[in-house]
Design a protein around this motif. Structure first.
Motif, PDB file in Angstrom:
ATOM      1  N   ALA A  96       0.197  10.008   4.580  1.00 35.10           N
ATOM      2  CA  ALA A  96      -0.256   8.391   3.923  1.00 35.10           C
ATOM      3  C   ALA A  96      -2.053   8.407   4.031  1.00 35.10           C
ATOM      4  O   ALA A  96      -3.108   8.821   4.446  1.00 35.10           O
ATOM      5  N   GLY A  97      -1.758   7.759   2.881  1.00 36.49           N
ATOM      6  CA  GLY A  97      -3.649   8.203   2.231  1.00 36.49           C
ATOM      7  C   GLY A  97      -4.364   8.821   1.499  1.00 36.49           C
ATOM      8  O   GLY A  97      -5.235   8.768   1.336  1.00 36.49           O
ATOM      9  N   LYS A  98      -2.758   9.627   1.040  1.00 33.43           N
ATOM     10  CA  LYS A  98      -3.727  10.948   0.412  1.00 33.43           C
ATOM     11  C   LYS A  98      -2.861  11.295  -0.877  1.00 33.43           C
ATOM     12  O   LYS A  98      -2.196   9.947  -1.476  1.00 33.43           O
ATOM     13  N   ILE A  99      -3.003  12.039  -1.880  1.00 30.52           N
ATOM     14  CA  ILE A  99      -2.496  12.599  -3.135  1.00 30.52           C
ATOM     15  C   ILE A  99      -2.089  14.278  -2.905  1.00 30.52           C
ATOM     16  O   ILE A  99      -3.106  14.782  -2.083  1.00 30.52           O
ATOM     17  N   TRP A 157     -12.132   6.161   1.703  1.00 29.38           N
ATOM     18  CA  TRP A 157     -11.351   4.572   2.978  1.00 29.38           C
ATOM     19  C   TRP A 157     -10.832   5.297   4.033  1.00 29.38           C
ATOM     20  O   TRP A 157     -10.722   6.462   4.774  1.00 29.38           O
ATOM     21  N   PRO A 158     -11.340   4.529   4.994  1.00 33.45           N
ATOM     22  CA  PRO A 158     -11.245   2.882   4.955  1.00 33.45           C
ATOM     23  C   PRO A 158     -12.847   2.788   5.523  1.00 33.45           C
ATOM     24  O   PRO A 158     -13.783   1.717   5.582  1.00 33.45           O
ATOM     25  N   ASN A 159     -14.082   4.383   5.914  1.00 32.30           N
ATOM     26  CA  ASN A 159     -15.503   4.171   5.992  1.00 32.30           C
ATOM     27  C   ASN A 159     -16.342   3.670   4.322  1.00 32.30           C
ATOM     28  O   ASN A 159     -17.550   3.588   4.469  1.00 32.30           O
ATOM     29  N   ILE A 160     -16.021   4.236   3.710  1.00 35.17           N
ATOM     30  CA  ILE A 160     -16.174   4.185   2.373  1.00 35.17           C
ATOM     31  C   ILE A 160     -15.722   3.112   0.803  1.00 35.17           C
ATOM     32  O   ILE A 160     -14.206   3.426   0.774  1.00 35.17           O
ATOM     33  N   GLU A 161     -16.291   1.656   0.356  1.00 34.19           N
ATOM     34  CA  GLU A 161     -15.812   1.061  -0.708  1.00 34.19           C
ATOM     35  C   GLU A 161     -16.473   1.603  -2.011  1.00 34.19           C
ATOM     36  O   GLU A 161     -17.853   0.742  -1.930  1.00 34.19           O
ATOM     37  N   HIS A 210       0.547  -1.167   0.181  1.00 33.91           N
ATOM     38  CA  HIS A 210      -0.018  -0.304  -0.156  1.00 33.91           C
ATOM     39  C   HIS A 210       1.129   0.903   0.184  1.00 33.91           C
ATOM     40  O   HIS A 210       0.981   2.320   0.651  1.00 33.91           O
ATOM     41  N   ASN A 211       1.787   1.180  -1.075  1.00 37.54           N
ATOM     42  CA  ASN A 211       2.468   2.495  -0.534  1.00 37.54           C
ATOM     43  C   ASN A 211       1.759   3.464  -1.725  1.00 37.54           C
ATOM     44  O   ASN A 211       2.488   4.673  -2.237  1.00 37.54           O
ATOM     45  N   GLY A 212       1.055   2.846  -2.909  1.00 41.78           N
ATOM     46  CA  GLY A 212       0.480   3.673  -4.405  1.00 41.78           C
ATOM     47  C   GLY A 212       2.041   4.108  -4.770  1.00 41.78           C
ATOM     48  O   GLY A 212       2.272   3.474  -5.060  1.00 41.78           O
ATOM     49  N   GLY A 270      -8.097   9.915   2.029  1.00 39.93           N
ATOM     50  CA  GLY A 270      -9.221   9.131   1.982  1.00 39.93           C
ATOM     51  C   GLY A 270      -8.742   7.667   0.665  1.00 39.93           C
ATOM     52  O   GLY A 270      -9.719   7.199   0.449  1.00 39.93           O
ATOM     53  N   HIS A 271      -7.654   8.203   1.292  1.00 41.52           N
ATOM     54  CA  HIS A 271      -7.087   6.615  -0.083  1.00 41.52           C
ATOM     55  C   HIS A 271      -6.302   5.446   0.485  1.00 41.52           C
ATOM     56  O   HIS A 271      -5.492   5.411   1.239  1.00 41.52           O
ATOM     57  N   ARG A 272      -6.852   4.174  -0.256  1.00 46.46           N
ATOM     58  CA  ARG A 272      -6.095   2.997   0.164  1.00 46.46           C
ATOM     59  C   ARG A 272      -5.282   2.971  -0.559  1.00 46.46           C
ATOM     60  O   ARG A 272      -3.472   2.894   0.159  1.00 46.46           O
TER      61      ARG A 272
END
Length: 369
Positions: A186-189, A251-255, A153-155, A213-215
């Motif tokens: 982390a979990g960002k753009i 993410w992680p609340n919405i998929e 999960h490094n994107g 909110g990115h996985r």
């Protein structure tokens, strides 16, 4: 008579088997005006390449996770090493990942790379700008540091916008709660200037945060000033997103889409942007590029997506507005194994890198016959 009937049934079965197998592919039939495609192996013996891009020097530039950057001649596939970055540490899916070249490379030969390394014993990602001197990369300048890294999960795709801002995808680095924490990169753009400074119009003053909110977003491409991203879901809802300033991607609340009652409540309260397309079960989407060349007319106005788990190249045909995926076509499923990234030359030739490991990875060249 019985023998004749049995023979006829057997022959019919063989006919059906051959034709059913032929028609089971989702590769579309050739229509009038379409180009007939040919695929060949351009280069072999790579080891977990991550990035492939077309350089303004008319060479392909690639990264390999172990730390190596090379230039590849698209005419004969010969590989010229540029540098091996000794600081890179490749753990699991980590290592040397995204790369992009300065849009004015002829006059400003700068190369932007993202990689994982050990910082005081902590696995970390940073963004570094180098200068290309015609042979190797020199004068490293750290633009951004202290981004959490992990063996998953490094994107880590990079893209430069038309107004010359650097965009960086970062996964949640295996801790999902980071994605909703705006203080954690982390979990960002992220979005920065090409000198590493923070643009004055970013959503949070002094912060590189652009969206959250990115996985695990592994694809990134600009089409004009619109930014598309591909993102890995968990067990459902791999996504294609249009990235919009300061939006929450859930993410992680919405998929995927906001399609359950609890998701709808969260989406309404948290400015969540829904994907324009999603896959369940997951396919493991990676690098993307945009095709709009006359060389392969049936691919015009399409995102081309490299897929890992389903080992294929997908054509995602966009509508005229570019905000919906109208058609999905599959190519080379299972032919070359896991596909990691895509690049397109100005002549409309497509190059795909695989991600199978063991020194067996390749660059595949796709062009019209």
């Amino acid at each position: 008579m019985r023998k004749w009937i049995a023979a006829a049934i057997f022959a019919l079965g063989i006919f059906c088997f051959i034709n059913c197998k032929k028609n089971s592919t989702t590769t579309p039939p050739i229509e009038p005006g379409d180009a007939t495609l040919t695929d060949v192996v351009l280069t072999q013996n790579l080891n977990f390449p991550w990035e492939i891009l077309w350089g303004p020097d008319n060479m392909l530039w690639i990264t390999e996770r172990g730390g190596k950057i090379s230039r590849v001649n698209p005419a004969d596939g010969s590989v010229t090493p540029v540098i091996t970055i000794s600081e890179v540490v490749s753990n699991g899916e980590g290592g040397l990942l995204g790369m992009v070249l300065h849009p004015d490379f002829a006059t400003t030969p700068e190369v932007f790379v993202a990689y994982n390394y050990n910082k005081a014993g902590v696995y970390t990602k940073k963004i570094v700008k180098f200068t290309y001197n015609g042979t190797t990369l020199i004068n490293p300048v750290v633009l951004l540091d202290n981004i959490p890294a992990s063996n998953i999960h490094n994107g880590t795709r990079l893209a430069i916008s038309p107004d010359k801002k650097l965009f960086i995808t970062s996964g949640d680095a295996s801790v999902s709660s980071r994605a909703q924490d705006k203080t954690n990169p982390a979990g960002k753009i992220q979005r920065i200037n090409l000198d590493g400074s923070i643009p004055a119009d970013n959503p949070v003053a002094g912060s590189s945060l652009w969206t959250f909110g990115h996985r695990n977003p592994q694809g990134l491409v600009f089409v004009g000033d619109r930014l598309y991203s591909s993102e890995h879901g968990q067990s459902t809802d791999d996504e294609i997103n249009i990235i919009q300033k300061n939006r929450n991607f859930g993410w992680p609340n919405i998929e995927g889409f906001c399609n359950t009652s609890s998701e709808q409540t969260f989406c309404a309260a948290n400015n969540v942007a829904e994907p324009i397309f999603a896959w369940s079960p997951t396919i493991a989407p990676s690098g993307i590029d945009y095709y709009n060349n006359d060389a392969i007319p049936q691919w015009k106005n399409s995102l081309l997506l490299a897929v890992l788990k389903d080992s294929e190249l997908l054509q995602l045909k966009l509508n005229a507005a570019g905000d919906k995926v109208e058609v999905v076509n599959t190519f080379y499923k299972g032919t070359y194994g896991r596909m990691r990234d895509v690049a397109i030359s100005p002549q409309g030739v497509v190059y795909i890198i695989t991600s199978n490991g063991g020194g067996a990875d390749k660059i595949i060249k796709v062009s019209k016959e």
